[in-house]
Design a protein around this motif. Structure first.
Motif, mmCIF file in Angstrom:
data_model
loop_
_atom_site.group_PDB
_atom_site.id
_atom_site.type_symbol
_atom_site.label_atom_id
_atom_site.label_comp_id
_atom_site.label_asym_id
_atom_site.label_seq_id
_atom_site.Cartn_x
_atom_site.Cartn_y
_atom_site.Cartn_z
ATOM 1 N N LYS A 29 0.682 -1.170 0.000
ATOM 2 C CA LYS A 29 0.177 0.093 -0.102
ATOM 3 C C LYS A 29 0.961 1.310 -0.087
ATOM 4 N N ILE A 30 2.077 1.081 0.265
ATOM 5 C CA ILE A 30 2.938 2.548 0.388
ATOM 6 C C ILE A 30 3.062 3.001 -0.915
ATOM 7 N N PRO A 31 3.349 2.210 -2.080
ATOM 8 C CA PRO A 31 3.386 2.996 -3.529
ATOM 9 C C PRO A 31 2.124 3.878 -3.607
ATOM 10 N N GLU A 32 1.002 2.976 -3.475
ATOM 11 C CA GLU A 32 -0.334 3.715 -3.654
ATOM 12 C C GLU A 32 -0.365 5.151 -2.696
ATOM 13 N N LEU A 33 -0.011 5.070 -1.481
ATOM 14 C CA LEU A 33 0.023 5.973 -0.511
ATOM 15 C C LEU A 33 0.689 7.383 -1.044
ATOM 16 N N MET A 34 2.158 6.833 -1.506
ATOM 17 C CA MET A 34 2.863 7.982 -1.856
ATOM 18 C C MET A 34 2.480 8.396 -3.214
ATOM 19 N N ARG A 35 1.922 7.848 -4.140
ATOM 20 C CA ARG A 35 1.322 8.519 -5.380
ATOM 21 C C ARG A 35 0.114 9.257 -5.024
ATOM 22 N N GLY A 36 -0.646 9.138 -4.133
ATOM 23 C CA GLY A 36 -1.713 9.939 -3.643
ATOM 24 C C GLY A 36 -1.232 11.434 -2.938
ATOM 25 N N ILE A 37 -0.059 11.010 -2.232
ATOM 26 C CA ILE A 37 0.449 12.232 -1.611
ATOM 27 C C ILE A 37 0.897 13.131 -2.725
ATOM 28 N N GLY A 38 1.810 12.358 -3.726
ATOM 29 C CA GLY A 38 2.313 13.081 -4.814
ATOM 30 C C GLY A 38 1.118 13.991 -5.733
ATOM 31 N N LYS A 39 0.186 13.315 -5.930
ATOM 32 C CA LYS A 39 -0.831 14.096 -6.846
ATOM 33 C C LYS A 39 -1.520 14.921 -5.845
ATOM 34 N N GLY A 40 -1.763 15.045 -4.669
ATOM 35 C CA GLY A 40 -2.412 15.856 -3.727
ATOM 36 C C GLY A 40 -1.254 17.321 -3.779
ATOM 37 N N ILE A 41 0.002 16.936 -3.645
ATOM 38 C CA ILE A 41 0.843 18.034 -3.712
ATOM 39 C C ILE A 41 1.012 18.641 -4.876
ATOM 40 N N LYS A 42 0.601 17.923 -5.999
ATOM 41 C CA LYS A 42 0.790 18.763 -7.551
ATOM 42 C C LYS A 42 -0.498 19.376 -7.523
ATOM 43 N N GLU A 43 -1.497 18.773 -7.211
ATOM 44 C CA GLU A 43 -2.836 19.786 -7.110
ATOM 45 C C GLU A 43 -2.776 21.015 -6.279
ATOM 46 N N PHE A 44 -2.166 20.818 -5.169
ATOM 47 C CA PHE A 44 -1.768 22.147 -4.105
ATOM 48 C C PHE A 44 -1.106 23.074 -5.036
ATOM 49 N N ASN A 45 0.079 22.688 -5.618
ATOM 50 C CA ASN A 45 0.956 23.351 -6.273
ATOM 51 C C ASN A 45 0.267 24.238 -7.411
ATOM 52 N N SER A 46 -0.526 23.614 -8.241
ATOM 53 C CA SER A 46 -1.170 23.901 -9.365
ATOM 54 C C SER A 46 -2.180 25.028 -8.897
ATOM 55 N N ALA A 47 -3.113 24.920 -7.995
ATOM 56 C CA ALA A 47 -3.996 25.748 -7.254
ATOM 57 C C ALA A 47 -3.046 27.032 -6.781
ATOM 58 N N ARG A 48 -1.974 26.744 -6.163
ATOM 59 C CA ARG A 48 -1.253 27.999 -5.624
ATOM 60 C C ARG A 48 -0.730 28.866 -6.765
ATOM 61 N N SER A 49 -0.307 28.260 -7.674
ATOM 62 C CA SER A 49 0.143 29.162 -9.003
ATOM 63 C C SER A 49 -0.869 29.782 -9.663
ATOM 64 N N THR A 50 -1.968 29.209 -9.873
ATOM 65 C CA THR A 50 -3.290 29.833 -10.396
ATOM 66 C C THR A 50 -3.691 30.942 -9.476
ATOM 67 N N LEU A 51 -3.574 30.942 -8.307
ATOM 68 C CA LEU A 51 -3.925 31.973 -7.315
ATOM 69 C C LEU A 51 -2.973 33.024 -7.399
ATOM 70 N N GLU A 52 -1.590 32.606 -7.268
ATOM 71 C CA GLU A 52 -0.861 33.648 -7.635
ATOM 72 C C GLU A 52 -0.805 34.589 -8.883
ATOM 73 N N SER A 53 -1.044 33.753 -9.870
ATOM 74 C CA SER A 53 -1.424 34.557 -11.296
ATOM 75 C C SER A 53 -2.631 35.223 -11.196
ATOM 76 N N GLU A 54 -3.582 34.795 -10.666
ATOM 77 C CA GLU A 54 -4.739 35.800 -10.527
ATOM 78 C C GLU A 54 -4.748 37.011 -9.646
ATOM 79 N N LEU A 55 -3.992 36.724 -8.703
ATOM 80 C CA LEU A 55 -3.530 38.181 -7.834
ATOM 81 C C LEU A 55 -2.680 38.954 -8.477
ATOM 82 N N LYS A 56 -1.655 38.464 -9.230
ATOM 83 C CA LYS A 56 -0.928 39.569 -10.156
ATOM 84 C C LYS A 56 -1.537 40.117 -10.951
ATOM 85 N N ASP A 57 -2.380 39.457 -11.823
ATOM 86 C CA ASP A 57 -3.188 40.058 -12.927
ATOM 87 C C ASP A 57 -4.255 41.010 -11.988
#
Length: 73
Positions: A29-57
């Motif tokens: 189960k550890i690889p599945e858990l790490m994949r899930g954590i990786g996807k969560g981090i990727k989504e978080f970074n994507s949302a953060r960059s979107t928010l930053e660009s909207e704030l700058k605009d």
């Protein structure tokens, strides 16, 4: 004054945490858990960059409007 540092893990603490995760989730189960954590981090970074660009605009738009108001005055 003593400062408490959160998440300041050294070698022995990391080993205990690793073995606890291994016992709780099992080796398969550890690889599945790490994949899930990786996807969560990727989504978080994507949302953060979107928010930053909207704030700058928004800030650029506000500055542009302010300059236009000054020119009209």
């Amino acid at each position: 004054m003593k400062t408490i540092l959160l998440f300041n893990f050294l070698g022995p603490e990391m080993l205990v945490i690793f073995f606890a995760i291994l016992l709780l989730f099992g080796g398969k189960k550890i690889p599945e858990l790490m994949r899930g954590i990786g996807k969560g981090i990727k989504e978080f970074n994507s949302a953060r960059s979107t928010l930053e660009s909207e704030l700058k605009d928004g800030m650029k738009e506000a500055e542009r409007r302010e300059l236009e108001e000054k020119r009209q005055s």
